[in-house]
Design an enzyme around this catalytic site. Sequence first.
Site, PDB file in Angstrom:
ATOM      1  CD  GLU A 251       4.548  10.434  20.867  1.00  0.00           C
ATOM      2  OE1 GLU A 251       4.506   9.200  20.485  1.00  0.00           O
ATOM      3  OE2 GLU A 251       4.965  11.269  19.822  1.00  0.00           O
TER       4      GLU A 251
ATOM      5  CD1 TRP B  40       7.227   6.798  20.064  1.00  0.00           C
ATOM      6  CD2 TRP B  40       9.496   7.484  19.598  1.00  0.00           C
ATOM      7  NE1 TRP B  40       7.025   7.941  19.903  1.00  0.00           N
ATOM      8  CE2 TRP B  40       8.400   8.598  19.776  1.00  0.00           C
ATOM      9  CE3 TRP B  40      10.745   7.983  19.671  1.00  0.00           C
ATOM     10  CZ2 TRP B  40       8.806  10.088  19.461  1.00  0.00           C
ATOM     11  CZ3 TRP B  40      11.175   9.152  19.281  1.00  0.00           C
ATOM     12  CH2 TRP B  40       9.983  10.145  19.351  1.00  0.00           C
TER      13      TRP B  40
ATOM     14  CD1 TRP C 282      -3.010   1.180   0.850  1.00  0.00           C
ATOM     15  CD2 TRP C 282      -1.828   2.038   2.303  1.00  0.00           C
ATOM     16  NE1 TRP C 282      -3.745   2.240   1.394  1.00  0.00           N
ATOM     17  CE2 TRP C 282      -2.924   2.914   2.231  1.00  0.00           C
ATOM     18  CE3 TRP C 282      -0.470   2.839   3.148  1.00  0.00           C
ATOM     19  CZ2 TRP C 282      -2.956   4.130   2.909  1.00  0.00           C
ATOM     20  CZ3 TRP C 282      -0.799   3.794   3.860  1.00  0.00           C
ATOM     21  CH2 TRP C 282      -2.030   4.587   3.783  1.00  0.00           C
ATOM     22  CE  LYS C 283       7.453   3.275   3.037  1.00  0.00           C
ATOM     23  NZ  LYS C 283       7.226   4.379   3.614  1.00  0.00           N
TER      24      LYS C 283
ATOM     25  CG  HIS D 214      10.003  20.315  11.972  1.00  0.00           C
ATOM     26  ND1 HIS D 214       9.956  20.909  12.921  1.00  0.00           N
ATOM     27  CD2 HIS D 214      10.001  18.934  12.108  1.00  0.00           C
ATOM     28  CE1 HIS D 214       9.846  19.808  14.066  1.00  0.00           C
ATOM     29  NE2 HIS D 214      10.026  18.749  13.630  1.00  0.00           N
TER      30      HIS D 214
ATOM     31  CB  CYS E 260       5.291   1.959   7.733  1.00  0.00           C
ATOM     32  SG  CYS E 260       3.966   1.946   6.479  1.00  0.00           S
TER      33      CYS E 260
ATOM     34  CG  HIS F 122      14.969  17.823  22.617  1.00  0.00           C
ATOM     35  ND1 HIS F 122      14.851  19.162  22.379  1.00  0.00           N
ATOM     36  CD2 HIS F 122      14.525  17.019  21.735  1.00  0.00           C
ATOM     37  CE1 HIS F 122      14.049  18.845  21.076  1.00  0.00           C
ATOM     38  NE2 HIS F 122      13.784  17.675  20.906  1.00  0.00           N
TER      39      HIS F 122
HETATM   40  N1  GLN Z   1      18.856  14.056  20.270  1.00  0.00           N
HETATM   41  C1  GLN Z   1      17.910  13.492  19.074  1.00  0.00           C
HETATM   42  C2  GLN Z   1      18.322  14.539  17.790  1.00  0.00           C
HETATM   43  O1  GLN Z   1      18.917  15.588  17.828  1.00  0.00           O
HETATM   44  C3  GLN Z   1      16.460  14.229  19.559  1.00  0.00           C
HETATM   45  C4  GLN Z   1      15.715  13.735  18.579  1.00  0.00           C
HETATM   46  C5  GLN Z   1      14.111  14.165  18.863  1.00  0.00           C
HETATM   47  O2  GLN Z   1      14.014  15.160  19.685  1.00  0.00           O
HETATM   48  N2  GLN Z   1      13.144  13.347  18.513  1.00  0.00           N
HETATM   49  O3  GLN Z   1      17.909  13.851  16.802  1.00  0.00           O
HETATM   50 ZN    ZN Z   2      12.872  17.360  19.242  1.00  0.00          ZN
END
Ligand code: GLN
Ligand code: ZN
Length: 762
Positions: A609, A565, A18-19, A698, A520, A645
Amino acid sequence: MVKSSVLGYPRIGANREWKKALEAFWAGKLEESELHAQLQDIRLNHLRKQQEKGISLIPVNDFSYYDQVLDTATMFGIVPQRFAYSGGAVPLSVYYGIARGTKEAAASEMTKWFNTNYHYIVPELDGATPALTENKPLAAYREAKEKLGIEGKPVIIGPLTFLKLSKGYKQSEMDGWIDKLLPLYTQVLQELEREGVQWVQIDEPILVTKWDAADLQRLNKIYSHFAAAVPGLNVLLQTYFESVEQYSDIVSLPVQGVGLDFVHGLSGNAAALKQFGFPENKVLFAGVVDGRGIWKASLREKLALIEELSEFVPADRLIIQSSCSLLHVPVTAGQEQKLVPELKGALAFADEKLDEIVLLTKAAVSGEASIAQEVEACESALDQLRQSAARNRKEVQQAVAVIGAQNPVRNLPFAERHIAQQNKWNLPLFPTTTIGSFPQSAEVRKARQQWRKGEWDEEKYEAYIREQIDLWVELQEEIGLDVLVHGEFERTDMVEFFGEKLAGFAFTQFGWVQSYGSRCVKPPIIYGDVAFEAAMTVEETKYAQSLTNRPVKGMLTGPITIMNWSFVRDDIAREQIAYQLAYALRQEVEALEQAGIGMIQVDEPAVREGLPLKENDQAEYLDWSVKAFRMTTCTVQDTTQIHTHMCYCEFHDMIDSIEAMDADVISIETSRSHGELIHSFEENTYKLGIGLGVYDIHSPRVPGVEEMTSMIERALRVLDPKLFWINPDCGLKTRGAEETIASLRNMVEATRIARNQHALQV
Ligand code: GLN
Ligand code: ZN
């Protein structure tokens, strides 16, 4: 007679057909007609499989070209205005435009589907004039009947859930929206009724979250309306992911069937069933097989559960089914060739769950003896895993029991260790740093693959990684960053990297699940006690530190993120899994510290999450998550600086927990929701070190200096300048080298300006 059903089947295909079809179409390598043909093949295959296994009520319209929420929106002609859509059937180009963006118009927002890792496209109602563009459930029903002779059960997202998940309207306009959508839903249902459909599944998972008296009125209005409009159609009101709120109100609605989750909502739903009973004129669709977990069900336990349920509901009004759509598990465990037998034997992905449902139904019809052999085989498979060495690491269990009983705290409170750290590190005002990863060029990825395939030996690969570290340490110094990182070139994925080095994890070959659109993921499986075996990150970090006089941060993924995850075992509490991970990671923290690394970052982007759906359960989850983080980090010296983070922006309701993690410095993503986050700091003061992401990683755009200075200025209005750090929003691994260097130069320049301005003010 008891029947079987499922709520939905994975659409991606056993080999992600599908992907591949979607992506080929997007790349212009597949004609639209060819896409339709390929997807139909996949869809019919999946239906045929359920038919052959013997599922009595097979879902249709659970398939999608991208996402089921987007399907619902476009079926009702709800298309954001920027896509210049003027009514009628929504063309595929517009459909994918909403999902993925076009040159002219940005994509719609995407967000988590309840507490799963599936993400749906958020419908935008503002400006939309809803109209029925096509009856998708009807088309799906007809197709299954014509091609395979299947009497399908169309699946539709219910009006209340659809509206509550949408945006672009005010709360006070909710009822107006129901009035607009109700005739469209009714038309869909009437056409289904005319076609001779027996059951329609209307998904209202929103009913497991908090809802109020006004919502009850809405539900009554909606479902009474349906009852009057389609008297010949059986409506199943389906819920999942938790127990329902206000059970007795729900089972009193004028529908013919109610679907309840007896896995993730077992205690609440079972208690309600006992207390209030189940109405005599309704069918209970009992979700007894876990639709989200990957483990074989204990048939013995499930038989006992069904026995219990049948005290309240006679056989002719009971349906055995999965707890939710099987969308959230991989397709089949049958293809896996590399798993240890005790693990493979205990797995049940979508196809194996179909078998379980059919078996349990058979037992309910013909008596338990009819599946005695299967029960025995199942219990013995589960036993083997239970007794495996992987699940019985006594040293881990004992150590975790000991440290789990302690309150993990740093030696000194933040205010005091902050002074010690400042004395040691001598950092300038507004220290600059990055989140950890630097661009993973095609070359870096290729090197890793060559090493994985054995084409490169260990030595060659390590030398290559070291070259990358050389390059980027030099660049970071030259750009003028204060706290450096090694760049994470040796990692494909921040969870997989650690999972492969810790004991207790397994990796499937084909265990993919849809995360969003064609994307996915193949989550690791935590199937045993987690154990630290050898240092995982020390070599690279130490090497980077040897190249510079500036501090290099060690870089780890935190226990909660690794857990959230992954697919995890279900024989012990998630809390315990988190502590095992914390104990293992603590050993890595200590190894880094011993190797001379004085700043260590433990990333926890996925804490939010895992937040339970029920408000009542959230505080407990946050408490033990915070504890796991502290367990990981509390044993270091006062001068060792712990960083963390987090990505994502909905932090306002958990700032207290973030503070309780007691990290010396946190970096948070904020540039996409700056105003909102700053606002939450006006109300809550944050007393530890904090870096607000000053630019969005992003996008490949290089942000200007001024943009970043204004971001910094605004943050400094609510945060203590002495505790303020400057960094990008997230890791830079998906970015190109050139734009990364340019952006970081601008960030350092913005910091210089901010420092000067601050010096003038004080
Ligand atoms: N230390 C990870 C990076 O810089 C943090 C990634 C994340 O927050 N999803 O890729
Ligand atoms: Zn991040």
